[in-house]
Design a protein around this motif. Structure first.
Motif, short mmCIF file in Angstrom:
data_model
loop_
_atom_site.label_atom_id
_atom_site.label_comp_id
_atom_site.label_asym_id
_atom_site.label_seq_id
_atom_site.Cartn_x
_atom_site.Cartn_y
_atom_site.Cartn_z
N VAL A 1 0.83 -1.21 0.00
CA VAL A 1 0.00 0.00 0.00
C VAL A 1 0.86 1.26 0.00
N PHE A 2 1.94 1.24 0.78
CA PHE A 2 2.79 2.43 0.88
C PHE A 2 3.41 2.77 -0.49
N LYS A 3 3.90 1.74 -1.20
CA LYS A 3 4.49 1.99 -2.52
C LYS A 3 3.41 2.43 -3.50
N PHE A 4 2.24 1.82 -3.42
CA PHE A 4 1.13 2.18 -4.31
C PHE A 4 0.76 3.65 -4.13
N GLU A 5 0.59 4.07 -2.88
CA GLU A 5 0.21 5.46 -2.61
C GLU A 5 1.34 6.43 -2.98
N TYR A 6 2.57 5.99 -2.75
CA TYR A 6 3.72 6.82 -3.10
C TYR A 6 3.78 7.04 -4.61
N ASP A 7 3.62 5.95 -5.37
CA ASP A 7 3.65 6.06 -6.83
C ASP A 7 2.49 6.91 -7.34
N GLN A 8 1.30 6.74 -6.75
CA GLN A 8 0.13 7.51 -7.16
C GLN A 8 0.34 9.00 -6.89
N ALA A 9 0.90 9.32 -5.73
CA ALA A 9 1.14 10.72 -5.37
C ALA A 9 2.15 11.37 -6.32
N ARG A 10 3.21 10.64 -6.64
CA ARG A 10 4.22 11.16 -7.56
C ARG A 10 3.64 11.36 -8.95
N ALA A 11 2.86 10.37 -9.40
CA ALA A 11 2.27 10.46 -10.75
C ALA A 11 1.30 11.64 -10.84
N PHE A 12 0.53 11.86 -9.79
CA PHE A 12 -0.43 12.96 -9.81
C PHE A 12 0.28 14.31 -9.76
N ARG A 13 1.36 14.38 -8.98
CA ARG A 13 2.14 15.63 -8.93
C ARG A 13 2.74 15.94 -10.29
N LYS A 14 3.27 14.92 -10.96
CA LYS A 14 3.85 15.13 -12.29
C LYS A 14 2.78 15.55 -13.30
N LYS A 15 1.59 14.97 -13.15
CA LYS A 15 0.49 15.32 -14.04
C LYS A 15 0.11 16.78 -13.89
N ILE A 16 0.03 17.25 -12.62
CA ILE A 16 -0.32 18.65 -12.37
C ILE A 16 0.76 19.57 -12.91
N ALA A 17 2.03 19.20 -12.69
CA ALA A 17 3.15 20.02 -13.18
C ALA A 17 3.12 20.10 -14.70
N SER A 18 2.79 18.98 -15.35
CA SER A 18 2.72 18.95 -16.81
C SER A 18 1.58 19.82 -17.34
N GLU A 19 0.43 19.76 -16.66
CA GLU A 19 -0.72 20.58 -17.06
C GLU A 19 -0.42 22.07 -16.91
N ARG A 20 0.24 22.43 -15.80
CA ARG A 20 0.60 23.83 -15.58
C ARG A 20 1.60 24.32 -16.64
N GLU A 21 2.53 23.44 -16.99
CA GLU A 21 3.52 23.80 -17.99
C GLU A 21 2.84 24.02 -19.34
N SER A 22 1.87 23.17 -19.65
CA SER A 22 1.15 23.29 -20.92
C SER A 22 0.34 24.59 -20.96
N GLU A 23 -0.27 24.93 -19.80
CA GLU A 23 -1.07 26.16 -19.72
C GLU A 23 -0.18 27.39 -19.89
N SER A 24 1.01 27.37 -19.28
CA SER A 24 1.90 28.51 -19.38
C SER A 24 2.42 28.70 -20.80
N LYS A 25 2.63 27.60 -21.52
CA LYS A 25 3.07 27.71 -22.90
C LYS A 25 1.97 28.24 -23.81
N SER A 26 0.73 27.82 -23.52
CA SER A 26 -0.39 28.28 -24.34
C SER A 26 -0.67 29.76 -24.13
N ASP A 27 -0.33 30.29 -22.92
CA ASP A 27 -0.51 31.71 -22.66
C ASP A 27 0.56 32.53 -23.38
#
Length: 228
Positions: A202-228
């Motif tokens: 469970v700890f590895k699962f939650e750790y991987d999920q948290a990292r993946a979600f953080r990377k997803k948010i960072a990627s979305e923000r980067e895409s938004e900043s480029k589109s602006d």
């Protein structure tokens, strides 16, 4: 007019721990006797606040049921505590079986069986050894401090072992099929109650999920900043 005689005071025996002044071992064992309190209020309450796992919730409910059974037996049998109860001011309560021993051995048994089933952190051998060590120390402390006789702690130990195993069977054989129903119920959705016993780590699962979600948010923000 003679003033009324006040009723004698009664202590909560779960936390009313006394030891002989200057006895370092007694001082240590007095703290050991408080382990059930730390597990209940520090462990399970924080577990419900931050984890809300069905296994943990039913584990705690089992300990509560066990303590009600203990109190029922004590009030039915009404076996007195040892003579040291006079100094400890516990003669107004009964001693058979020891509730502290019953609690700790229920806890150790259930946790070990969870480990055998391969559920969560309970697989940790060191944690299980620590739990059984604390259980046996609790058993010794109740006799050493004068709260129980040897027979009373053995009775609590045996009952804790039996009830811990029985409750584990009830939860994981009879109630386990209803976990999805509880998760999807109004209670489960409102309090975010879940079951992750099917996830190997469970700890590895939650750790991987948290990292993946953080990377997803960072990627979305980067895409938004480029589109602006």
């Amino acid at each position: 007019m003679t003033p009324p005689i006040p009723s004698p005071l009664k202590a909560i025996t779960l936390t009313h721990i006394r030891y002989e002044r200057g006895d370092k071992l007694g001082h240590f064992l007095a703290w050991i006797s408080l382990v059930p309190v730390f597990i209940s209020f520090g462990g399970f309450i924080s577990h419900f606040i931050f984890r809300r796992e069905l296994q943990g919730i039913f584990f705690f409910l089992g300990l509560i049921v066990s303590q009600f059974i203990n109190e029922f037996i004590k009030t039915t049998v009404q076996q007195a505590r040892p003579e040291t109860c006079v100094l400890l001011e516990t003669c107004d309560s009964h001693g058979w079986p020891s509730s502290h021993c019953q609690y700790m051995f229920f806890f150790a048994t259930y946790l070990t069986l969870l480990g055998c089933k391969g559920i969560g952190f309970s697989k940790n051998i060191g944690l299980n050894l620590l739990t059984w060590g604390l259980a046996f120390l609790t058993m010794y402390s109740r006799v050493y401090l004068g709260y129980h006789t040897v027979a009373q702690v053995f009775a609590g130990t045996a009952l804790g072992l039996f009830l811990g195993a029985a409750w584990f069977w009830i939860v994981n054989k009879l109630l386990f099929p209803f976990y999805p129903v509880i998760e999807e119920s109004a209670f489960g959705r409102w309090f975010y109650v879940k079951d992750t016993s099917h996830i190997p780590n469970v700890f590895k699962f939650e750790y991987d999920q948290a990292r993946a979600f953080r990377k997803k948010i960072a990627s979305e923000r980067e895409s938004e900043s480029k589109s602006d």
